[in-house]
Design a protein around this motif. Structure first.
Motif, short mmCIF file in Angstrom:
data_model
loop_
_atom_site.label_atom_id
_atom_site.label_comp_id
_atom_site.label_asym_id
_atom_site.label_seq_id
_atom_site.Cartn_x
_atom_site.Cartn_y
_atom_site.Cartn_z
N GLN A 1 0.83 -1.20 0.00
CA GLN A 1 0.00 0.00 0.00
C GLN A 1 0.87 1.26 0.00
O GLN A 1 0.60 2.23 -0.71
N ILE A 2 1.91 1.25 0.82
CA ILE A 2 2.81 2.40 0.91
C ILE A 2 3.46 2.66 -0.44
O ILE A 2 3.46 3.80 -0.95
N ARG A 3 4.01 1.61 -1.05
CA ARG A 3 4.70 1.78 -2.32
C ARG A 3 3.74 2.21 -3.43
O ARG A 3 4.10 3.03 -4.29
N ALA A 4 2.51 1.67 -3.41
CA ALA A 4 1.54 2.03 -4.44
C ALA A 4 1.25 3.53 -4.42
O ALA A 4 1.15 4.18 -5.47
N CYS A 5 1.12 4.08 -3.22
CA CYS A 5 0.83 5.52 -3.09
C CYS A 5 2.03 6.37 -3.48
O CYS A 5 1.91 7.32 -4.27
N ILE A 6 3.19 6.03 -2.94
CA ILE A 6 4.38 6.85 -3.18
C ILE A 6 4.82 6.78 -4.64
O ILE A 6 5.15 7.81 -5.25
N ASP A 7 4.82 5.58 -5.23
CA ASP A 7 5.33 5.42 -6.58
C ASP A 7 4.47 6.10 -7.63
O ASP A 7 4.98 6.55 -8.67
N ASP A 8 3.18 6.19 -7.39
CA ASP A 8 2.27 6.76 -8.39
C ASP A 8 1.89 8.21 -8.07
O ASP A 8 2.09 9.11 -8.89
N ILE A 9 1.37 8.44 -6.88
CA ILE A 9 0.82 9.76 -6.53
C ILE A 9 1.89 10.68 -5.95
O ILE A 9 1.86 11.89 -6.13
N GLY A 10 2.86 10.09 -5.26
CA GLY A 10 3.87 10.90 -4.58
C GLY A 10 3.40 11.26 -3.18
O GLY A 10 2.25 11.05 -2.80
N VAL A 11 4.30 11.83 -2.40
CA VAL A 11 3.96 12.12 -1.01
C VAL A 11 4.74 13.34 -0.54
O VAL A 11 5.90 13.55 -0.94
N ASN B 1 8.98 -3.58 10.65
CA ASN B 1 10.08 -3.79 9.72
C ASN B 1 9.64 -3.59 8.28
O ASN B 1 10.38 -3.02 7.46
N ALA B 2 8.43 -4.03 7.95
CA ALA B 2 7.93 -3.86 6.59
C ALA B 2 7.75 -2.38 6.26
O ALA B 2 8.08 -1.93 5.14
N VAL B 3 7.23 -1.61 7.21
CA VAL B 3 7.04 -0.17 7.00
C VAL B 3 8.39 0.52 6.85
O VAL B 3 8.59 1.36 5.96
N ALA B 4 9.32 0.19 7.72
CA ALA B 4 10.65 0.79 7.66
C ALA B 4 11.32 0.49 6.31
O ALA B 4 11.93 1.37 5.69
N ASP B 5 11.20 -0.75 5.84
CA ASP B 5 11.79 -1.10 4.56
C ASP B 5 11.13 -0.34 3.41
O ASP B 5 11.80 0.12 2.48
N ALA B 6 9.80 -0.22 3.47
CA ALA B 6 9.07 0.46 2.40
C ALA B 6 9.41 1.95 2.35
O ALA B 6 9.32 2.57 1.28
N LEU B 7 9.78 2.53 3.49
CA LEU B 7 10.08 3.96 3.55
C LEU B 7 11.57 4.27 3.39
O LEU B 7 11.96 5.44 3.47
N ALA B 8 12.38 3.25 3.19
CA ALA B 8 13.83 3.47 3.04
C ALA B 8 14.08 4.43 1.88
O ALA B 8 13.56 4.24 0.78
N GLY B 9 14.84 5.48 2.14
CA GLY B 9 15.16 6.45 1.11
C GLY B 9 14.17 7.59 0.98
O GLY B 9 14.44 8.55 0.25
N VAL B 10 13.03 7.51 1.67
CA VAL B 10 12.05 8.59 1.62
C VAL B 10 12.58 9.79 2.41
O VAL B 10 13.07 9.63 3.54
N THR B 11 12.48 10.98 1.84
CA THR B 11 13.08 12.16 2.48
C THR B 11 12.05 13.15 3.00
O THR B 11 12.43 14.16 3.60
N VAL B 12 10.76 12.91 2.80
CA VAL B 12 9.74 13.85 3.29
C VAL B 12 9.58 13.70 4.79
O VAL B 12 9.99 12.68 5.37
N PRO B 13 8.98 14.69 5.47
CA PRO B 13 8.81 14.58 6.93
C PRO B 13 7.96 13.38 7.32
O PRO B 13 6.92 13.11 6.71
N VAL B 14 8.42 12.68 8.36
CA VAL B 14 7.67 11.55 8.93
C VAL B 14 7.27 11.91 10.35
O VAL B 14 8.13 12.26 11.17
N VAL B 15 5.98 11.86 10.63
CA VAL B 15 5.47 12.07 11.98
C VAL B 15 5.11 10.70 12.55
O VAL B 15 4.25 10.00 12.01
N LEU B 16 5.76 10.33 13.63
CA LEU B 16 5.56 9.01 14.24
C LEU B 16 4.78 9.16 15.54
O LEU B 16 5.25 9.75 16.50
#
Length: 265
Positions: free
Chosen positions: A62-72, A87-102
């Motif tokens: 789901q994360i990759r589908a949104c980021i790869d097509d629509i952007g974030v 771990n799956a979320v962390a792997d999917a977000l590897a290299g993402v540079t936008v702000p992350v609110v946890l």
């Protein structure tokens, strides 16, 4: 173009917290909401009665589908539930540079555990260092730092300790402390800032943490500074408390949802 905000969180069937609160908040604040659902919860104003985890590979997809097509433009992370999903979320977000609110969701408003104990270590190791800002309440702050928090000064010290774990900022929420004032601390490596407001006495407070975190992510995605985004997020939550619709079948039991309305002006 509206800021594109991805919310990674659990679904709340009652609509007061989780993905549902995220979508409402982001929309009311002028963003475009996307979602990666991590779990399906059976809950209402009386509490959580069941949790069904979404397979980690589906969460990541789901994360990759949104980021790869629509952007974030910013990402809000809420309920994750277990180590595999973290771990799956962390792997999917590897290299993402936008702000992350946890938002380190650990307990539902009614007290139900929403994360495995063994998953806390993975959260600290994999996702906390990715965070532009982490938004713990008092119980979460205690769990993440293993320190006692009995007053606002303790909260500031614990937030400063959590900052050393890797996030760029900590917004520690003081609603669990006693008193007529609610004090939050925004702590960065440049210093700290306090936010205090008169406590709003209401049982309709379900989803305040989810709402604050998604509002904060929306502000950062729209280009606000962190203090500006924090101030607007707190104002949005306070308005939600003041304008809560009063839902729930038992008026004196449980925790009703906030009201979701655009801010004046």
């Amino acid at each position: 173009m509206a800021a594109r905000i991805l919310a990674v969180a659990g679904s709340d069937s009652g609509g007061g917290a989780g993905i549902q609160a995220d979508i409402k908040t982001i929309t009311m604040l002028g963003g475009y909401a996307m979602t990666a659902v991590t779990a399906i919860t059976v809950q209402n104003t009386l509490g959580v009665s069941a949790i069904h985890a979404v397979p980690p590979e589906i969460v990541a997809a789901q994360i990759r589908a949104c980021i790869d097509d629509i952007g974030v433009d910013a990402i809000k992370i809420g309920m994750l539930g277990n180590e595999a999903t973290i771990n799956a979320v962390a792997d999917a977000l590897a290299g993402v540079t936008v702000p992350v609110v946890l938002d380190p969701v650990m307990l539902a408003k009614g007290g139900t555990a929403l994360i495995d104990e063994e998953a806390v270590w993975a959260l600290m190791q994999r996702l906390v260092p990715m965070a532009r800002v982490i938004t713990p309440n008092i119980p979460e702050l205690i769990a993440l730092t293993e320190t006692e928090v009995e007053d606002s000064a303790d909260m500031l010290l614990a937030a400063q300790e959590l900052l050393n774990s890797g996030p760029r900022a900590v917004l520690a929420k003081g609603g669990h402390l006693d008193g007529d004032l609610v004090t939050d601390w925004l702590v960065t490596r440049q210093g700290h800032q306090v936010f205090s407001d008169t406590r709003i006495m209401t049982r309709h407070s379900h989803g305040t943490g989810c709402t604050l975190a998604s509002a904060l992510a929306c502000g950062l995605g729209q280009g606000l500074s962190l203090p500006e985004a924090a101030a607007r997020a707190r104002a949005f939550v306070r308005q939600g408390l003041e304008r809560a619709p009063g839902l729930g079948s038992q008026p004196d039991v449980g925790h009703g949802p906030l009201g979701f309305f655009a801010l004046p002006g």
